[in-house]
Motif scaffolding. Structure first.
Motif, PDB file in Angstrom:
ATOM      1  N   ILE A   1       0.818  -1.216   0.000  1.00 14.91           N
ATOM      2  CA  ILE A   1       0.000   0.000   0.000  1.00 14.91           C
ATOM      3  C   ILE A   1       0.852   1.266   0.000  1.00 14.91           C
ATOM      4  N   VAL A   2       1.869   1.285   0.848  1.00 19.70           N
ATOM      5  CA  VAL A   2       2.648   2.519   1.000  1.00 19.70           C
ATOM      6  C   VAL A   2       3.596   2.747  -0.173  1.00 19.70           C
ATOM      7  N   ILE A   3       4.199   1.682  -0.686  1.00 14.87           N
ATOM      8  CA  ILE A   3       5.228   1.832  -1.720  1.00 14.87           C
ATOM      9  C   ILE A   3       4.753   1.364  -3.096  1.00 14.87           C
ATOM     10  N   THR A   4       4.218   0.148  -3.173  1.00 17.46           N
ATOM     11  CA  THR A   4       3.908  -0.424  -4.490  1.00 17.46           C
ATOM     12  C   THR A   4       2.740   0.266  -5.177  1.00 17.46           C
ATOM     13  N   LEU A   5       1.636   0.470  -4.476  1.00 22.25           N
ATOM     14  CA  LEU A   5       0.435   1.031  -5.093  1.00 22.25           C
ATOM     15  C   LEU A   5       0.671   2.376  -5.775  1.00 22.25           C
ATOM     16  N   PRO A   6       1.300   3.370  -5.114  1.00 19.81           N
ATOM     17  CA  PRO A   6       1.521   4.644  -5.808  1.00 19.81           C
ATOM     18  C   PRO A   6       2.391   4.498  -7.052  1.00 19.81           C
ATOM     19  N   ARG A   7       3.379   3.589  -7.003  1.00 10.68           N
ATOM     20  CA  ARG A   7       4.251   3.417  -8.165  1.00 10.68           C
ATOM     21  C   ARG A   7       3.535   2.700  -9.303  1.00 10.68           C
ATOM     22  N   VAL A   8       2.647   1.781  -8.967  1.00 13.74           N
ATOM     23  CA  VAL A   8       1.850   1.132 -10.004  1.00 13.74           C
ATOM     24  C   VAL A   8       0.937   2.146 -10.688  1.00 13.74           C
ATOM     25  N   ILE A   9       0.347   3.021  -9.887  1.00 18.66           N
ATOM     26  CA  ILE A   9      -0.555   4.030 -10.453  1.00 18.66           C
ATOM     27  C   ILE A   9       0.184   4.943 -11.420  1.00 18.66           C
ATOM     28  N   ARG A  10       1.383   5.351 -11.072  1.00 19.19           N
ATOM     29  CA  ARG A  10       2.071   6.332 -11.928  1.00 19.19           C
ATOM     30  C   ARG A  10       2.629   5.711 -13.205  1.00 19.19           C
ATOM     31  N   THR A  11       2.807   4.387 -13.259  1.00 17.93           N
ATOM     32  CA  THR A  11       3.289   3.752 -14.487  1.00 17.93           C
ATOM     33  C   THR A  11       2.231   2.820 -15.097  1.00 17.93           C
ATOM     34  N   HIS A  12       0.977   2.980 -14.682  1.00 16.20           N
ATOM     35  CA  HIS A  12      -0.063   2.043 -15.100  1.00 16.20           C
ATOM     36  C   HIS A  12      -0.267   2.056 -16.606  1.00 16.20           C
ATOM     37  N   ARG A  13      -0.144   3.212 -17.234  1.00 18.00           N
ATOM     38  CA  ARG A  13      -0.355   3.269 -18.686  1.00 18.00           C
ATOM     39  C   ARG A  13       0.654   2.402 -19.427  1.00 18.00           C
ATOM     40  N   VAL A  14       1.892   2.413 -18.947  1.00 14.91           N
ATOM     41  CA  VAL A  14       2.930   1.601 -19.583  1.00 14.91           C
ATOM     42  C   VAL A  14       2.669   0.122 -19.338  1.00 14.91           C
ATOM     43  N   LEU A  15       2.372  -0.236 -18.083  1.00 16.48           N
ATOM     44  CA  LEU A  15       2.124  -1.635 -17.744  1.00 16.48           C
ATOM     45  C   LEU A  15       0.934  -2.187 -18.530  1.00 16.48           C
ATOM     46  N   SER A  16      -0.119  -1.375 -18.659  1.00 17.68           N
ATOM     47  CA  SER A  16      -1.316  -1.816 -19.380  1.00 17.68           C
ATOM     48  C   SER A  16      -1.025  -2.009 -20.869  1.00 17.68           C
ATOM     49  N   ALA A  17      -0.192  -1.130 -21.424  1.00 18.26           N
ATOM     50  CA  ALA A  17       0.149  -1.252 -22.843  1.00 18.26           C
ATOM     51  C   ALA A  17       0.928  -2.541 -23.100  1.00 18.26           C
ATOM     52  N   VAL A  18       1.815  -2.885 -22.193  1.00 18.74           N
ATOM     53  CA  VAL A  18       2.563  -4.143 -22.335  1.00 18.74           C
ATOM     54  C   VAL A  18       1.607  -5.328 -22.216  1.00 18.74           C
ATOM     55  N   ARG A  19       0.684  -5.245 -21.273  1.00 16.95           N
ATOM     56  CA  ARG A  19      -0.274  -6.343 -21.072  1.00 16.95           C
ATOM     57  C   ARG A  19      -1.145  -6.551 -22.312  1.00 16.95           C
ATOM     58  N   ARG A  20      -1.577  -5.462 -22.944  1.00 15.08           N
ATOM     59  CA  ARG A  20      -2.440  -5.565 -24.119  1.00 15.08           C
ATOM     60  C   ARG A  20      -1.668  -5.919 -25.391  1.00 15.08           C
ATOM     61  N   GLY A  21      -0.347  -5.972 -25.297  1.00 11.95           N
ATOM     62  CA  GLY A  21       0.458  -6.311 -26.463  1.00 11.95           C
ATOM     63  C   GLY A  21       0.703  -5.150 -27.393  1.00 11.95           C
ATOM     64  N   GLU A  22       0.423  -3.930 -26.943  1.00  5.24           N
ATOM     65  CA  GLU A  22       0.620  -2.759 -27.795  1.00  5.24           C
ATOM     66  C   GLU A  22       2.099  -2.415 -27.942  1.00  5.24           C
ATOM     67  N   ILE A  23       2.903  -2.842 -26.980  1.00  2.00           N
ATOM     68  CA  ILE A  23       4.344  -2.616 -27.029  1.00  2.00           C
ATOM     69  C   ILE A  23       5.013  -3.714 -26.221  1.00  2.00           C
ATOM     70  N   SER A  24       6.174  -4.135 -26.656  1.00  2.78           N
ATOM     71  CA  SER A  24       6.905  -5.182 -25.941  1.00  2.78           C
ATOM     72  C   SER A  24       7.925  -4.548 -24.996  1.00  2.78           C
ATOM     73  N   LEU A  25       8.430  -5.353 -24.072  1.00  2.00           N
ATOM     74  CA  LEU A  25       9.466  -4.847 -23.166  1.00  2.00           C
ATOM     75  C   LEU A  25      10.721  -4.453 -23.941  1.00  2.00           C
ATOM     76  N   GLU A  26      11.027  -5.201 -24.972  1.00  2.00           N
ATOM     77  CA  GLU A  26      12.205  -4.868 -25.789  1.00  2.00           C
ATOM     78  C   GLU A  26      12.044  -3.511 -26.465  1.00  2.00           C
ATOM     79  N   GLU A  27      10.833  -3.249 -26.950  1.00  3.93           N
ATOM     80  CA  GLU A  27      10.580  -1.951 -27.594  1.00  3.93           C
ATOM     81  C   GLU A  27      10.631  -0.813 -26.592  1.00  3.93           C
ATOM     82  N   LEU A  28      10.143  -1.076 -25.390  1.00  5.15           N
ATOM     83  CA  LEU A  28      10.243  -0.063 -24.320  1.00  5.15           C
ATOM     84  C   LEU A  28      11.680   0.290 -24.048  1.00  5.15           C
ATOM     85  N   GLN A  29      12.499  -0.713 -23.894  1.00  2.00           N
ATOM     86  CA  GLN A  29      13.902  -0.476 -23.580  1.00  2.00           C
ATOM     87  C   GLN A  29      14.623   0.241 -24.714  1.00  2.00           C
ATOM     88  N   GLU A  30      14.223  -0.064 -25.956  1.00  2.00           N
ATOM     89  CA  GLU A  30      14.802   0.634 -27.093  1.00  2.00           C
ATOM     90  C   GLU A  30      14.440   2.118 -27.089  1.00  2.00           C
TER      91      GLU A  30
END
Length: 280
Positions: free
Chosen positions: A248-277
């Motif tokens: 709650i104190v650490i993970t939740l706020p960080r998930v919220i602030r990067t949720h758009r990126v995490l969701s895009a990876v989950r939906r297959g819109e971008i891969s981790l390799e493409e993110l790193q590039e």
């Protein structure tokens, strides 16, 4: 220049976010997926040696505590165990909150794998710590009273509210320290984070289920007046609030602030390799 244009100028990625946040998402998901997808032998041995590494920190802690009677110095000495965790690539239970959760949200692992990681890491931490604590008790009989005093200090809290708050703080502190170390490749910085974390967790008397349990085990083997029912009652309360503190104190706020990126990876819109590039 609009706010959106300014954000785009500061980051060269496709998410209208600072590059640092996209990099955080990519690195935490990658590392979390690696931990969650370990095979059973690797997971068990890594957790066991995590307990041994923490035992090394506890050995340093009781030596300094008895010599100086200073919780602050004892906490800094305990940081040796946290540094050993990093250098030996072992695992401590409360390290496992931010990175695996990000991996699951990004669709790189399952919740069942998270449960497996948490349970196996906790159990093997305790077994490894118990083995090392037993050696401490056998080899250093002059330190039995110090062990007993520290263990009783952990289990004998002034009120349930204090106990819960100290457990929340410990879970949050260790989880944040893990994220800080994940954000740097500089070994000197990692060492400073380990020593600072030890100072805070031990020096402030926070309650950490895995770390404190190893001290309590050793004290019980040395004859401290702590019963198994007393330990179990203490242990489950502390573990639950360690988890809540990290999530709650650490993970939740960080998930919220990067949720758009995490969701895009989950939906297959971008891969981790493409993110790193994009960040490179």
């Amino acid at each position: 220049m609009t706010q959106r244009q300014q954000r785009r100028r500061l980051g060269g990625n496709d998410f209208d976010m600072e590059d640092a946040l996209v990099d955080e998402a990519a690195t935490t998901v990658t590392e979390g997926a690696k931990r969650l997808n370990r095979k059973w032998p690797e997971l068990i041995i890594t957790g066991f040696f995590g307990g041994v590494d923490i035992g090394l920190g506890i050995l340093a802690m009781i030596l300094v505590k008895q010599a100086t009677d200073s919780d602050i110095l004892a906490g800094m000495a305990f940081g040796i165990g946290l540094l050993a965790l990093k250098l030996a690539h072992s695992e401590l239970f409360t390290e496992e909150f931010l990175l695996p959760i990000n991996a699951v949200i990004a669709g790189q692992a399952s919740w069942l794998q998270v449960v497996r990681l948490w349970v196996v890491t906790l159990v093997t931490n305790l077994l490894g710590g118990l083995a090392f604590g037993w050696l401490i008790v056998l080899g250093l009989p002059d330190y039995h009273s110090t062990l007993a005093d520290m263990a009783i200090g952990y289990t004998d809290q002034s009120s349930p509210i204090v106990m819960i708050a100290l457990a929340l703080l410990a879970g949050a502190t260790i989880t944040l320290a893990t994220r800080m170390q994940q954000g740097t490749t500089n070994d000197v910085v990692k060492a400073i984070v380990c020593m600072s974390t030890g100072l805070l967790v031990i020096g402030a008397g926070m309650l950490h289920g895995a770390i404190n349990a190893i001290v309590i085990f050793a004290a019980m083997l040395a004859g401290a007046d702590i019963s198994i029912p007393e330990f179990l009652q203490w242990f489950w309360i502390v573990i639950v609030f360690n988890i809540l503190g990290g999530l709650i104190v650490i993970t939740l706020p960080r998930v919220i602030r990067t949720h758009r990126v995490l969701s895009a990876v989950r939906r297959g819109e971008i891969s981790l390799e493409e993110l790193q590039e994009q960040i490179a």
